[in-house]
Design a protein around this motif. Structure first.
Motif, PDB file in Angstrom:
ATOM      1  N   VAL A  64     -53.281 -14.280  10.693  1.00  0.00           N
ATOM      2  CA  VAL A  64     -54.674 -14.094  11.058  1.00  0.00           C
ATOM      3  C   VAL A  64     -54.969 -12.629  10.774  1.00  0.00           C
ATOM      4  N   GLU A  65     -55.894 -12.419   9.845  1.00  0.00           N
ATOM      5  CA  GLU A  65     -56.123 -11.078   9.333  1.00  0.00           C
ATOM      6  C   GLU A  65     -57.569 -10.642   9.583  1.00  0.00           C
ATOM      7  N   PRO A  66     -57.737  -9.496  10.267  1.00  0.00           N
ATOM      8  CA  PRO A  66     -59.094  -8.970  10.438  1.00  0.00           C
ATOM      9  C   PRO A  66     -59.655  -8.508   9.091  1.00  0.00           C
ATOM     10  N   GLU A  67     -60.881  -8.927   8.807  1.00  0.00           N
ATOM     11  CA  GLU A  67     -61.610  -8.464   7.613  1.00  0.00           C
ATOM     12  C   GLU A  67     -63.018  -8.133   8.068  1.00  0.00           C
ATOM     13  N   GLY A  68     -63.280  -6.852   8.249  1.00  0.00           N
ATOM     14  CA  GLY A  68     -64.577  -6.442   8.785  1.00  0.00           C
ATOM     15  C   GLY A  68     -64.739  -6.973  10.195  1.00  0.00           C
ATOM     16  N   GLU A  69     -65.805  -7.717  10.417  1.00  0.00           N
ATOM     17  CA  GLU A  69     -66.083  -8.299  11.733  1.00  0.00           C
ATOM     18  C   GLU A  69     -65.492  -9.696  11.899  1.00  0.00           C
ATOM     19  N   ARG A  70     -64.810 -10.205  10.871  1.00  0.00           N
ATOM     20  CA  ARG A  70     -64.279 -11.574  10.906  1.00  0.00           C
ATOM     21  C   ARG A  70     -62.762 -11.578  11.007  1.00  0.00           C
ATOM     22  N   LEU A  71     -62.242 -12.741  11.392  1.00  0.00           N
ATOM     23  CA  LEU A  71     -60.807 -13.003  11.315  1.00  0.00           C
ATOM     24  C   LEU A  71     -60.620 -14.098  10.271  1.00  0.00           C
ATOM     25  N   ILE A  72     -59.652 -13.892   9.387  1.00  0.00           N
ATOM     26  CA  ILE A  72     -59.376 -14.851   8.334  1.00  0.00           C
ATOM     27  C   ILE A  72     -57.988 -15.448   8.582  1.00  0.00           C
ATOM     28  N   MET A  73     -57.900 -16.780   8.571  1.00  0.00           N
ATOM     29  CA  MET A  73     -56.627 -17.481   8.734  1.00  0.00           C
ATOM     30  C   MET A  73     -56.052 -17.751   7.351  1.00  0.00           C
ATOM     31  N   LYS A  74     -54.774 -17.427   7.192  1.00  0.00           N
ATOM     32  CA  LYS A  74     -54.096 -17.659   5.919  1.00  0.00           C
ATOM     33  C   LYS A  74     -52.853 -18.493   6.200  1.00  0.00           C
ATOM     34  N   ILE A  75     -52.730 -19.611   5.485  1.00  0.00           N
ATOM     35  CA  ILE A  75     -51.653 -20.547   5.795  1.00  0.00           C
ATOM     36  C   ILE A  75     -50.556 -20.614   4.750  1.00  0.00           C
ATOM     37  N   GLY A  76     -50.762 -20.084   3.582  1.00  0.00           N
ATOM     38  CA  GLY A  76     -49.699 -20.160   2.579  1.00  0.00           C
ATOM     39  C   GLY A  76     -50.165 -19.635   1.240  1.00  0.00           C
ATOM     40  N   HIS A  77     -49.197 -19.391   0.388  1.00  0.00           N
ATOM     41  CA  HIS A  77     -49.495 -18.899  -0.955  1.00  0.00           C
ATOM     42  C   HIS A  77     -50.336 -19.924  -1.709  1.00  0.00           C
ATOM     43  N   GLY A  78     -51.337 -19.438  -2.396  1.00  0.00           N
ATOM     44  CA  GLY A  78     -52.166 -20.320  -3.197  1.00  0.00           C
ATOM     45  C   GLY A  78     -53.260 -21.029  -2.422  1.00  0.00           C
TER      46      GLY A  78
ATOM     47  N   PRO B 122     -56.628 -20.713  -0.077  1.00  0.00           N
ATOM     48  CA  PRO B 122     -57.651 -19.704   0.248  1.00  0.00           C
ATOM     49  C   PRO B 122     -57.664 -19.425   1.753  1.00  0.00           C
ATOM     50  N   GLY B 123     -58.022 -18.200   2.107  1.00  0.00           N
ATOM     51  CA  GLY B 123     -58.177 -17.863   3.516  1.00  0.00           C
ATOM     52  C   GLY B 123     -59.351 -18.624   4.104  1.00  0.00           C
ATOM     53  N   MET B 124     -59.288 -18.899   5.403  1.00  0.00           N
ATOM     54  CA  MET B 124     -60.349 -19.642   6.089  1.00  0.00           C
ATOM     55  C   MET B 124     -60.902 -18.782   7.216  1.00  0.00           C
ATOM     56  N   ASP B 125     -62.204 -18.741   7.329  1.00  0.00           N
ATOM     57  CA  ASP B 125     -62.844 -17.983   8.402  1.00  0.00           C
ATOM     58  C   ASP B 125     -62.478 -18.631   9.739  1.00  0.00           C
ATOM     59  N   ALA B 126     -62.036 -17.836  10.684  1.00  0.00           N
ATOM     60  CA  ALA B 126     -61.612 -18.346  11.995  1.00  0.00           C
ATOM     61  C   ALA B 126     -62.777 -18.537  12.962  1.00  0.00           C
ATOM     62  N   GLN B 127     -63.992 -18.207  12.555  1.00  0.00           N
ATOM     63  CA  GLN B 127     -65.147 -18.232  13.456  1.00  0.00           C
ATOM     64  C   GLN B 127     -65.290 -19.556  14.218  1.00  0.00           C
ATOM     65  N   ASP B 128     -65.108 -20.681  13.543  1.00  0.00           N
ATOM     66  CA  ASP B 128     -65.272 -21.985  14.208  1.00  0.00           C
ATOM     67  C   ASP B 128     -64.162 -22.288  15.218  1.00  0.00           C
ATOM     68  N   TYR B 129     -63.116 -21.481  15.238  1.00  0.00           N
ATOM     69  CA  TYR B 129     -61.968 -21.723  16.114  1.00  0.00           C
ATOM     70  C   TYR B 129     -61.737 -20.587  17.107  1.00  0.00           C
ATOM     71  N   LEU B 130     -62.515 -19.516  16.982  1.00  0.00           N
ATOM     72  CA  LEU B 130     -62.309 -18.317  17.793  1.00  0.00           C
ATOM     73  C   LEU B 130     -62.831 -18.509  19.213  1.00  0.00           C
ATOM     74  N   ASN B 131     -61.932 -18.325  20.174  1.00  0.00           N
ATOM     75  CA  ASN B 131     -62.247 -18.438  21.604  1.00  0.00           C
ATOM     76  C   ASN B 131     -62.908 -19.766  21.960  1.00  0.00           C
ATOM     77  N   ARG B 132     -62.478 -20.827  21.318  1.00  0.00           N
ATOM     78  CA  ARG B 132     -63.020 -22.173  21.531  1.00  0.00           C
ATOM     79  C   ARG B 132     -62.239 -22.905  22.626  1.00  0.00           C
ATOM     80  N   PHE B 133     -62.338 -22.401  23.852  1.00  0.00           N
ATOM     81  CA  PHE B 133     -61.665 -23.032  24.985  1.00  0.00           C
ATOM     82  C   PHE B 133     -62.121 -24.471  25.154  1.00  0.00           C
ATOM     83  N   ASP B 134     -63.327 -24.794  24.679  1.00  0.00           N
ATOM     84  CA  ASP B 134     -63.840 -26.155  24.791  1.00  0.00           C
ATOM     85  C   ASP B 134     -63.041 -27.146  23.938  1.00  0.00           C
ATOM     86  N   LEU B 135     -62.229 -26.657  22.998  1.00  0.00           N
ATOM     87  CA  LEU B 135     -61.365 -27.561  22.225  1.00  0.00           C
ATOM     88  C   LEU B 135     -60.214 -28.103  23.081  1.00  0.00           C
TER      89      LEU B 135
END
Length: 183
Positions: free
Chosen positions: A122-136, A138-151
């Motif tokens: 999980v890599e900070p990029e500016g104001e966002r966090l990007i999730m990276k799961i493996g080589h090749g 693409p990174g995914m914006d963590a916004q939809d999963y950030l502090n989602r206690f309701d999950l």
């Protein structure tokens, strides 16, 4: 001598990990009954609803949070028990919640390492966090999963209301919980 210094560092990291995890769990307790699962390090249960696999990482020198995911555990739970991977990034105020369905979707074509682990950065990029799961991949914006206690449970409000966390071992009062829920 060096070994002794290493041990002190290891104990300090383990203590911080435990403290952060306890503060994270304390945020859930006003809304859900939650307990550690016996003989399963870092795993908590809300009983009949969901298992939480709680992972903590401090910011690495290279500027990201690094986590491993134990595929042996996940495969035991797959299709039997709903679970959420909880990636605590630095402290309990920055948590990426990833439900089991997304974990299996994202890692579908990725082989675990020889120990049976997948990895998540999980890599900070500016104001966002990007999730990276493996080589090749693409990174995914963590916004939809950030502090989602309701999950964890639909009864936990989104966003989570500010509740002062009681010291370990004490109970949050009924009135304080009621005010937080009704807010």
């Amino acid at each position: 001598w060096r070994r002794r210094g290493y041990r002190k560092t290891e104990v300090a990291v383990t203590t911080k990990n435990k403290d952060v995890r306890e503060r994270f769990i304390a945020k859930i307790k006003p809304f859900k009954r939650i307990e550690p699962v016996p003989r399963m390090s870092s795993v908590y249960t809300t009983f009949n609803e969901v298992l939480l696999d709680v992972r903590y990482a401090g910011l690495m020198e290279k500027g990201y949070y690094w986590f491993f995911i134990d595929t042996h555990r996940l495969n035991q739970w797959r299709n039997k028990q709903r679970f959420v991977e909880c990636f605590i990034c630095g402290d309990e105020s920055t948590v990426v919640f990833v439900p089991d369905t997304k974990i299996f979707e994202w890692y579908d074509d990725i082989e675990p390492n020889r120990k049976g682990h997948w990895f998540m950065k999980v890599e900070p990029e500016g104001e966002r966090l990007i999730m990276k799961i493996g080589h090749g991949h693409p990174g995914m914006d963590a916004q939809d999963y950030l502090n989602r206690f309701d999950l964890i449970s639909p009864i936990i409000p989104r966003p989570l209301p500010k509740i002062s966390v009681a010291p370990s071992g004490s109970q949050v009062g009924f009135d304080q919980t009621k005010v937080a829920i009704m807010a």
